[in-house]
Design an enzyme around this catalytic site. Structure first.
Site, mmCIF file in Angstrom:
data_model
loop_
_atom_site.group_PDB
_atom_site.id
_atom_site.type_symbol
_atom_site.label_atom_id
_atom_site.label_comp_id
_atom_site.label_asym_id
_atom_site.label_seq_id
_atom_site.Cartn_x
_atom_site.Cartn_y
_atom_site.Cartn_z
ATOM 1 N N ASN A 7 58.463 36.230 33.930
ATOM 2 C CA ASN A 7 57.550 37.716 33.686
ATOM 3 C C ASN A 7 56.069 37.218 33.455
ATOM 4 O OD1 ASN A 7 56.598 39.273 32.486
ATOM 5 N ND2 ASN A 7 58.368 40.243 31.116
ATOM 6 N N ARG A 89 59.936 39.223 37.256
ATOM 7 C CA ARG A 89 60.022 40.519 36.926
ATOM 8 C C ARG A 89 59.282 40.989 37.082
ATOM 9 N NH1 ARG A 89 58.422 43.037 31.512
ATOM 10 N NH2 ARG A 89 58.440 45.570 31.806
ATOM 11 N N HIS A 178 60.071 49.873 32.677
ATOM 12 C CA HIS A 178 61.030 49.635 31.538
ATOM 13 C C HIS A 178 62.578 49.801 32.124
ATOM 14 C CE1 HIS A 178 58.459 50.830 27.902
ATOM 15 N NE2 HIS A 178 58.384 48.988 28.325
ATOM 16 N N HIS A 206 63.687 53.408 24.878
ATOM 17 C CA HIS A 206 63.122 51.818 24.668
ATOM 18 C C HIS A 206 62.090 52.036 23.454
ATOM 19 C CE1 HIS A 206 61.754 47.784 26.354
ATOM 20 N NE2 HIS A 206 60.666 48.167 25.681
ATOM 21 N N LEU A 207 61.963 51.439 22.640
ATOM 22 C CA LEU A 207 60.874 51.710 21.862
ATOM 23 C C LEU A 207 60.328 50.223 21.569
ATOM 24 C CD1 LEU A 207 62.459 54.762 19.186
ATOM 25 C CD2 LEU A 207 61.287 54.698 21.860
ATOM 26 N N GLY A 208 58.919 50.010 21.714
ATOM 27 C CA GLY A 208 58.899 48.800 21.940
ATOM 28 C C GLY A 208 56.803 48.924 21.488
ATOM 29 N N GLY A 210 55.096 48.631 24.403
ATOM 30 C CA GLY A 210 55.761 50.002 25.647
ATOM 31 C C GLY A 210 56.467 51.505 25.270
ATOM 32 N N ARG A 239 48.667 53.743 23.470
ATOM 33 C CA ARG A 239 49.061 54.153 25.276
ATOM 34 C C ARG A 239 49.182 56.038 24.670
ATOM 35 N NH1 ARG A 239 52.853 51.308 28.566
ATOM 36 N NH2 ARG A 239 52.646 49.143 27.766
ATOM 37 N N ASP A 280 50.793 48.061 15.276
ATOM 38 C CA ASP A 280 52.363 47.270 14.989
ATOM 39 C C ASP A 280 52.811 48.436 14.001
ATOM 40 O OD1 ASP A 280 54.165 45.066 13.237
ATOM 41 O OD2 ASP A 280 53.170 44.312 15.201
ATOM 42 N N GLY A 328 62.027 46.617 20.734
ATOM 43 C CA GLY A 328 61.813 46.155 18.872
ATOM 44 C C GLY A 328 61.748 47.153 18.308
ATOM 45 N N GLU A 331 65.767 48.448 17.863
ATOM 46 C CA GLU A 331 66.220 47.621 16.947
ATOM 47 C C GLU A 331 66.240 47.670 15.690
ATOM 48 O OE1 GLU A 331 65.699 43.888 20.325
ATOM 49 O OE2 GLU A 331 66.203 45.159 21.376
ATOM 50 N N ASN A 332 64.614 47.179 14.903
ATOM 51 C CA ASN A 332 64.575 47.294 13.730
ATOM 52 C C ASN A 332 64.846 47.937 12.828
ATOM 53 O OD1 ASN A 332 65.192 44.490 14.556
ATOM 54 N ND2 ASN A 332 63.544 44.671 16.062
ATOM 55 N N GLU A 381 66.521 42.227 28.841
ATOM 56 C CA GLU A 381 65.757 41.776 29.960
ATOM 57 C C GLU A 381 65.821 41.227 30.599
ATOM 58 O OE1 GLU A 381 62.141 43.751 28.508
ATOM 59 O OE2 GLU A 381 62.468 44.973 29.713
HETATM 60 P P1 ADP Z 1 56.997 45.172 24.016
HETATM 61 O O1 ADP Z 1 56.889 46.274 24.344
HETATM 62 O O2 ADP Z 1 55.383 44.536 23.270
HETATM 63 O O3 ADP Z 1 57.795 43.756 24.424
HETATM 64 P P2 ADP Z 1 58.700 44.902 21.648
HETATM 65 O O4 ADP Z 1 60.023 45.406 22.594
HETATM 66 O O5 ADP Z 1 58.420 43.018 20.833
HETATM 67 O O6 ADP Z 1 57.247 45.517 21.830
HETATM 68 O O7 ADP Z 1 58.230 45.991 20.346
HETATM 69 C C1 ADP Z 1 57.141 45.489 18.979
HETATM 70 C C2 ADP Z 1 57.356 46.308 18.169
HETATM 71 O O8 ADP Z 1 58.385 46.289 17.302
HETATM 72 C C3 ADP Z 1 55.963 46.287 17.160
HETATM 73 O O9 ADP Z 1 55.457 47.449 17.073
HETATM 74 C C4 ADP Z 1 56.984 45.483 16.056
HETATM 75 O O10 ADP Z 1 55.985 45.976 14.855
HETATM 76 C C5 ADP Z 1 58.073 46.957 16.113
HETATM 77 N N1 ADP Z 1 58.879 46.337 14.822
HETATM 78 C C6 ADP Z 1 59.804 44.642 15.797
HETATM 79 N N2 ADP Z 1 60.242 44.512 13.620
HETATM 80 C C7 ADP Z 1 59.987 45.845 12.938
HETATM 81 C C8 ADP Z 1 60.649 46.150 12.292
HETATM 82 N N3 ADP Z 1 61.599 45.158 11.275
HETATM 83 N N4 ADP Z 1 60.416 47.335 11.884
HETATM 84 C C9 ADP Z 1 59.409 48.202 12.710
HETATM 85 N N5 ADP Z 1 59.401 47.840 13.002
HETATM 86 C C10 ADP Z 1 59.237 46.677 14.081
#
Ligand code: ADP
Length: 402
Positions: A7, A89, A178, A206-208, A210, A239, A280, A328, A331-332, A381
């Protein structure tokens, strides 16, 4: 069969080495700061994790450094086995690529051509492809496009209400991104619910850093929140997602230059822009917990936009079997999932607090039952790219034999 997944970004390369078809991960890592004197590799395998400064003036040097590191690792029974194929990718495949493909000169030319639609992404993706071809000339090289899963979106969902010739002449339409992640979690959701992969209707979030959301009907993407570029749709880390386009005219009128506007929307907006604190989500959840009002507002905006899209996609799909969270944050971030789903009871979405709190890093069902299945599914991915690459490389090898 050893398969490497790459990637490539403009200054970084992430990599994972798999043994297929079992998706056994042998090693993974990342090179950062390519082109900089402080270039470094972070490498992880069964011997542990190392971080080391390296010389990586360009992508060729960086790929060579990755291969050197991978070959130096023991990898148990796979020690010394060659890398048979490399999966890349690639962000933008335009309308041409509706699935993963083996890379040849025509594919390279097409990816190059699409660079005008993804100037930040396709050129480094291509640099990685060229470097891998140079370093591993015998390996099958495969391109997996972020846009491919969205190739099934119908005209009613991909056409912008702009003069039609902008689509015909300049390719202005919704492409979506994505896709590898949305496809993977939609397939896993179907398997989780015991449905055929082409029988499920679901909404995948898909929440990261991006973020995007996709409406999946009968296992195929029929709408998605990202558009011509990954800027449209949800509120993201930096964004803005959906805004009134006239804001840009207004700002231009107030002295903002093209580059400033681009930078503003892509890098200074989203939850970072609103909170003034961080992109973050962990930092924001913590700050909101301590009473930081702007962090609270940023999280509210993030969740509210997603909630609106879930409503819109429920209407578009008619029947929703599952709502899926990944990435990220998906999932978390337990409180974020809860906030998104609160108030969606009329759409059949009811989250069980305890199940939600227990769902971390593993496939889980978190709804209270009797309505839409709410699932947390960690995305993979790289594993999905490895699977596509394995399939294409195996088919190519079989075709040569016959
Ligand atoms: P990318 O789009 O760069 O691949 P990721 O899917 O790794 O991003 O997601 C990153 C985001 O996930 C960050 O905003 C990070 O703070 C959030 N994240 C990861 N773990 C947690 C958690 N335990 N609680 C809240 N947010 C989280």
């Amino acid at each position: 069969m050893k398969i490497l997944v790459l990637n490539c970004g403009s200054s970084s390369i992430k990599y994972q080495l798999f043994v297929m078809p079992g998706r056994t991960l042998l090693a993974k890592g990342m090179i950062e700061r390519i082109g900089d004197a402080k270039a470094a590799i972070i490498h992880q395998d069964d011997a542990g994790k190392v971080q080391q400064g390296i010389s990586a003036g360009d992508h060729d040097e960086a790929v060579a450094a990755i291969l050197q590191r991978l070959m130096a690792s023991s990898h148990g029974a796979e020690a010394g086995a060659p890398i048979v194929a490399v999966g890349h990718r690639v962000v933008h495949g335009g309308e041409e690529f509706t699935g993963s493909v083996i890379i040849n000169n025509a594919v390279i030319a097409s990816i190059d051509h699409r660079a005008r639609l993804a100037p930040l992404h396709n050129p480094p993706n291509l640099a990685g492809i060229r470097s891998a071809m140079l370093a591993l000339p015998k390996a099958t090289q495969v391109a997996c496009f972020d846009t491919a899963f969205h190739a099934t979106i119908p005209p009613v969902a991909y056409t912008y209400a702009l003069p039609y010739e902008l689509y015909e002449k300049l390719g202005v339409r919704r492409y979506g991104f994505h896709g590898t992640s949305h496809r993977y979690v939609a397939r896993r959701a179907a398997a989780f619910l015991g449905l055929d992969k082409y029988a499920i209707n679901c909404i995948t979030c898909h929440l990261g850093n991006g973020s995007s959301i996709t409406a999946v009907r009968n296992g195929r993407s029929v709408d998605t929140s990202m558009g011509l570029t990954p800027l449209e749709g949800l509120v993201m880390g930096t964004r803005c997602g959906d805004i009134d386009p006239a804001i840009l005219f207004y700002l231009a009128d107030n002295g903002y230059a093209f580059d400033q506007l681009n930078d503003l929307c892509n890098k200074k907006s989203g939850v970072l822009g609103v909170s003034g604190l961080s992109n973050d989500m962990r930092t924001l959840v913590e700050a909101a917990g301590k009473g930081n009002e702007r962090a609270k507002l940023a999280i509210e905006l993030f969740c509210y936009r997603i909630k609106k899209y879930i409503g819109a996609y429920s209407a578009a799909l008619g029947r929703v079997d599952a709502l899926v969270f990944t990435g990220g944050i998906g999932e978390n971030a337990i409180p974020v999932r809860e906030q998104i789903c609160a108030g969606l009871e009329n759409l059949g979405v009811r989250v069980d607090r305890q199940k939600n709190a227990a769902a971390l890093g593993k496939e889980s069902r978190i709804d209270a039952g009797g309505g839409v299945a709410v699932l947390v599914i960690p995305t993979d991915e790289e594993g999905a790219i490895a699977a596509d690459t394995y399939q294409l490389a195996t088919e190519a090898a079989a075709a040569i034999k016959h």
